[in-house]
Design an enzyme around this catalytic site. Structure first.
Site, PDB file in Angstrom:
ATOM      1  N   LYS A 308     -23.328 -16.094  12.863  1.00 45.58           N
ATOM      2  CA  LYS A 308     -22.340 -17.084  12.710  1.00 45.58           C
ATOM      3  C   LYS A 308     -22.016 -17.977  13.945  1.00 45.58           C
ATOM      4  O   LYS A 308     -21.696 -19.190  13.867  1.00 45.58           O
ATOM      5  CB  LYS A 308     -21.103 -16.324  12.230  1.00 45.58           C
ATOM      6  CG  LYS A 308     -20.998 -15.756  10.783  1.00 45.58           C
ATOM      7  CD  LYS A 308     -19.682 -15.028  10.558  1.00 45.58           C
ATOM      8  CE  LYS A 308     -19.830 -14.787   8.997  1.00 45.58           C
ATOM      9  NZ  LYS A 308     -18.747 -14.268   8.590  1.00 45.58           N
ATOM     10  N   ASP A 346     -14.033 -18.203   6.325  1.00 44.40           N
ATOM     11  CA  ASP A 346     -13.792 -16.936   6.723  1.00 44.40           C
ATOM     12  C   ASP A 346     -12.254 -16.669   6.585  1.00 44.40           C
ATOM     13  O   ASP A 346     -11.869 -15.704   5.964  1.00 44.40           O
ATOM     14  CB  ASP A 346     -14.573 -16.216   7.708  1.00 44.40           C
ATOM     15  CG  ASP A 346     -16.131 -15.639   7.265  1.00 44.40           C
ATOM     16  OD1 ASP A 346     -16.215 -15.565   6.169  1.00 44.40           O
ATOM     17  OD2 ASP A 346     -16.828 -15.719   8.215  1.00 44.40           O
TER      18      ASP A 346
END
Length: 522
Positions: A308, A346
């Protein structure tokens, strides 16, 4: 579902490899293959424990409800047969004469086999000349030369299988497939890249004009590494609906095979009539991946552990929230210029799920503000997901504590969000107040290591709510023990669904089918 029932947008066949000890067992498997949706079966004669030449081949052809491909693979090409070549050639010649639709002969043996049959080949039977490389995937030039040698060996159909050491190896195979069709439209091609890193070669072959792909009857019962099941090909990846214009999406991670994202997105694409496919992408080197898969056909990516933060640095443009978090979980390739846009969904999914858990799962936050305000919020992990949750909790007014195996990484993140840092080892004795919130953002407890947990059970009595980003299994050891100690629990499934809504909308420009997502995951 039978092979003819559903609409299909390509001519790529699904071939079921059949491996069994006896001819009677193979016959049973043939009918299973038809029921599951196969178009053709590969009969692996080299796996039979006893083989009675003409009588067995006649029976196999007579009783098969689908077109046939006979393979008698020797040990030196990755098969089971270790007898003499004349016996093997004779069995393949018999199969041709008795009505087989295809036979497979290895490139190394093709010249000798051609001499053996002296050019006597029934019109009906197509000869596949094959080459298998279990070590690597050669250069594009070497692959081109290989295809030329296979064609020159008298192939009606070219087949080669290589091994992926990196997912970028697959691109060379796609290029050869497209190029071979362009220069010689008469020769069908079967091109597979073995191993988990080569999975997309098996799913995307209709996009690049592959003659067939292999799908197994059951998970694990493979004739080569990395084969998916027929059920996965037909019902998860919607193989029948893939064409040259299909846009490719996928989840980039390591590991990644556990992800349920393909099941979710492909069902939604199909329901909406959206021409896309979503695949697992086991990526070792993210910069190399984006550089290699630079076509706008590769349109969007979900990013998971451990990529990420690296992915953010590769984006041409980053959403301000993702920039503040320091990680992206979604990358879109703009169709106009191919530029990469990164964002982070997220924290939205996770924080909303935790707030709902605190409120009793009835409603989102009310006008009174977030139920996280003023709470001590402990985040385990300082990677991309940890950053996202720490950032989201801070925005909601929580007091943030970062616990990480490596204390220095915990301290770095704590300084960014204005919180406290701990090593993971210290967390068991950390309870400055009761009613705390705990959020695990690491892979501790994920399949297959389901007995692992980041926090001793006794320490969980100090938490009001425990959240685990791991969703395979849905109830991790951490969540099970937290519930036993009296805490409310929120599963990673809630975060997974929440972040997926926004990603789907960014991928497609369509509203997310929220109920469909919930039905699939639950």
């Amino acid at each position: 579902m039978g092979s003819g029932v559903e609409m299909r947008k390509n001519q790529t066949l699904i071939c079921a490899p059949l491996m069994a000890d006896s001819v009677d067992q193979v016959v049973v498997l043939m009918h299973t293959a038809k029921l599951k949706g196969a178009d053709i079966v590969e009969i692996r004669l080299d796996h039979l424990k006893s083989f009675n030449g003409r009588a067995d081949i006649e029976k196999l052809i007579r009783e098969c409800p689908l077109p046939t491909l006979f393979t008698y693979r020797p040990i030196w090409e990755g098969g089971q047969y270790d007898g003499d070549e004349n016996s093997r050639f004779n069995a393949l010649r018999l199969a041709m004469e008795l009505g087989a639709d295809h036979i497979d002969i290895e490139l190394k043996a093709a010249h000798e086999f051609n001499n053996f049959i002296r050019g006597n080949k029934p019109e009906k039977c197509k000869v596949i000349v094959s080459s298998h490389n279990y070590d690597n995937t050669p250069s594009a030039e070497d692959l081109g030369n290989l295809v030329a040698r296979i064609q020159a060996a008298g192939a009606d159909i070219v087949k080669f299988a290589t091994t992926a050491l990196d997912i970028t190896d697959v691109v060379r195979v796609f290029q050869i497939m497209v190029h071979s069709q362009y220069i010689n439209l008469q020769i069908p091609i079967i091109a597979m890249v073995m191993g988990e890193r080569g999975l997309i070669s098996r799913i995307l072959c209709p996009k690049f004009g592959g003659y067939l792909t292999f799908g197994t009857l059951e998970p694990g019962k493979v004739s080569a590494p990395g084969q998916p099941t027929i059920d996965e090909l037909v019902n998860i990846f919607n193989l029948r609906l893939i064409d040259t214009d299909t846009r490719v999406f996928g989840i980039i991670g390591k590991p990644v095979s556990h992800s349920k994202s393909p099941k979710l997105y492909n069902a939604a694409f199909k329901a909406a009539g959206f021409n896309g496919v979503y695949v697992h992408l086991l990526v070792d080197d993210v910069p190399k991946f984006f550089e290699t898969y630079s076509s706008t056909d590769f349109s969007g990516f979900s990013i998971t552990i451990p990529h990420k933060e690296v992915a953010l640095a590769l984006c041409d443009e980053v959403d301000p929230t993702a920039k503040a978090i320091g990680a992206v979980n979604c990358v879109i390739r703009r169709p106009t210029d191919g530029h990469l846009f990164g964002c982070n969904t997220d924290y939205i999914g996770a924080i909303s799920a935790i707030e709902d858990g605190l409120l009793g799962s009835h409603h989102g936050p009310t006008g009174a503000g977030s139920p996280l305000a003023g709470k001590l919020f402990v985040v385990i992990g300082a990677g991309g997901a940890g950053k996202a949750l720490a950032y989201g909790a801070k925005r909601k007014g929580a007091k943030v504590v970062i616990a990480n195996r490596t204390y220095d990484r915990a301290r770095e993140l704590a300084e960014i969000v204005g919180g406290q840092a701990l090593s993971l080892a210290e967390l068991g004795d950390f309870h400055p107040e009761s009613g705390m919130i705990l959020a695990n953002t690491t892979s501790i407890g994920m399949q297959p290591k389901v007995e692992e947990t980041p926090v001793p059970k006794e320490a969980l009595r100090h938490y009001k709510l425990v959240f685990d980003a791991v969703y395979t299994p849905k109830i991790t050891r951490l969540l099970r023990e937290a519930e036993e100690m009296g805490a409310k629990i929120v599963t990673g499934v809630e975060m997974f669904i929440g972040q997926a809504y926004e990603q789907y909308e960014r991928f497609t420009g369509l509203p997310a089918p929220k109920q469909l997502f919930k039905d699939i995951v639950n």
